[in-house]
Motif scaffolding. Structure first.
Motif, short mmCIF file in Angstrom:
data_model
loop_
_atom_site.label_atom_id
_atom_site.label_comp_id
_atom_site.label_asym_id
_atom_site.label_seq_id
_atom_site.Cartn_x
_atom_site.Cartn_y
_atom_site.Cartn_z
N ALA A 100 0.83 -1.20 0.00
CA ALA A 100 0.00 0.00 0.00
C ALA A 100 0.86 1.25 0.00
O ALA A 100 0.59 2.23 -0.70
N SER A 101 1.92 1.22 0.79
CA SER A 101 2.83 2.37 0.85
C SER A 101 3.50 2.60 -0.50
O SER A 101 3.71 3.75 -0.91
N VAL A 151 8.74 5.05 17.27
CA VAL A 151 8.81 3.89 16.37
C VAL A 151 8.89 2.60 17.17
O VAL A 151 8.36 1.56 16.75
N GLU A 152 9.53 2.64 18.34
CA GLU A 152 9.62 1.45 19.18
C GLU A 152 8.25 1.02 19.69
O GLU A 152 7.91 -0.17 19.67
N ARG A 181 9.11 2.63 5.99
CA ARG A 181 7.83 3.19 5.55
C ARG A 181 7.69 4.65 5.97
O ARG A 181 7.18 5.47 5.21
N ASP A 182 8.12 4.98 7.17
CA ASP A 182 8.06 6.37 7.62
C ASP A 182 8.83 7.28 6.67
O ASP A 182 8.35 8.37 6.31
N GLU A 183 10.00 6.83 6.27
CA GLU A 183 10.83 7.63 5.37
C GLU A 183 10.14 7.80 4.02
O GLU A 183 10.12 8.90 3.45
N ARG A 184 9.57 6.70 3.50
CA ARG A 184 8.90 6.77 2.21
C ARG A 184 7.66 7.66 2.27
O ARG A 184 7.44 8.50 1.39
N ASP A 185 6.87 7.53 3.33
CA ASP A 185 5.64 8.31 3.45
C ASP A 185 5.94 9.80 3.67
O ASP A 185 5.18 10.66 3.21
#
Length: 227
Positions: A100-101, A151-152, A181-185
């Motif tokens: 989805a990401s 994130v943990e 995913r955080d970086e990509r989003d």
């Protein structure tokens, strides 16, 4: 069906990174207020799943966008139907989340799903969660919230969720996946994940879902005149 002008229908837009708890909070807030609920991430998960079922390469932006425009789906309280098949479990796997990401980074895919998401804005109101609910889909939302957690903490929640469903999961691997995913989003060219200046910040790292829901409801009562 309401005859009210769409702009007068209240929207509570909750954005945030994956596994921050925004879906749980949004659903419970919607139930408490008697509002409709939109899980925007499900639309991207469904797009990726439908593309794979049709043999479409997830790197082919134009073909994935075609799939997004022609999605044949139905949402029910306890299940999601895609082309007549119950895919409720299929779209909740970790691979579905990653896929989805990937497709959500495509501008044409996001454009294809924009109007479909806006169509969920019906009386008496809507609570929605995602990555760009406040910034792109409902910029006029009466209440905007950026819900996050470390994130943990998010990795621990996601690991527990996966194990509860009978899936194997290693915490360190989940942490790595969430960081990716955080970086990509956050860095995609279209509708990146970000907190808006007029959005409330809600960090759920050390608070319960009950406390988070209570806080959102308090903000809603202060913000939405019809409540």
């Amino acid at each position: 069906m309401t005859t009210l002008p769409t702009a007068t229908i209240p929207v509570i837009a909750i954005d945030g990174p994956t596994a921050s708890g925004k879906g749980t909070v949004a659903q419970r807030v919607a139930t408490a207020l008697g509002f409709h609920y939109l899980d925007s991430g499900a639309l991207y998960r469904l797009t990726a799943l439908a593309a794979l079922k049709q043999g479409v390469d997830l790197n082919d932006e134009n073909r994935v966008a075609e799939v997004a425009r022609s999605l044949n789906l139905q949402f029910f309280a306890d299940k999601v139907i895609l082309d007549g098949e119950d895919v409720s479990e299929q779209i909740r796997t970790e691979s579905a989340s990653q896929n989805a990401s990937r497709v959500a980074a495509f501008p044409t895919v996001r454009s294809a799903l924009t109007e479909r998401q806006r169509a969920f804005r019906v009386a008496p109101g809507l609570v929605c969660d995602g990555r760009d609910m406040a910034s792109v889909i409902f910029p006029d939302a009466q209440l905007k919230i950026f819900l996050t957690a470390s994130v943990e903490a998010r990795a621990e929640r996601r690991t527990n969720q996966l194990k509860q469903k009978g899936n194997s999961a290693i915490l360190a691997d989940v942490v790595k996946e969430l960081r990716t995913r955080d970086e990509r989003d956050s860095n995609r060219q279209v509708a990146p994940l970000r907190k808006l200046d007029d959005a409330y910040l809600l960090d759920t790292t050390e608070i319960s879902a009950d406390s988070a829901v209570e806080q959102v409801l308090d903000w809603a009562k202060d913000t939405i005149q019809s409540l």
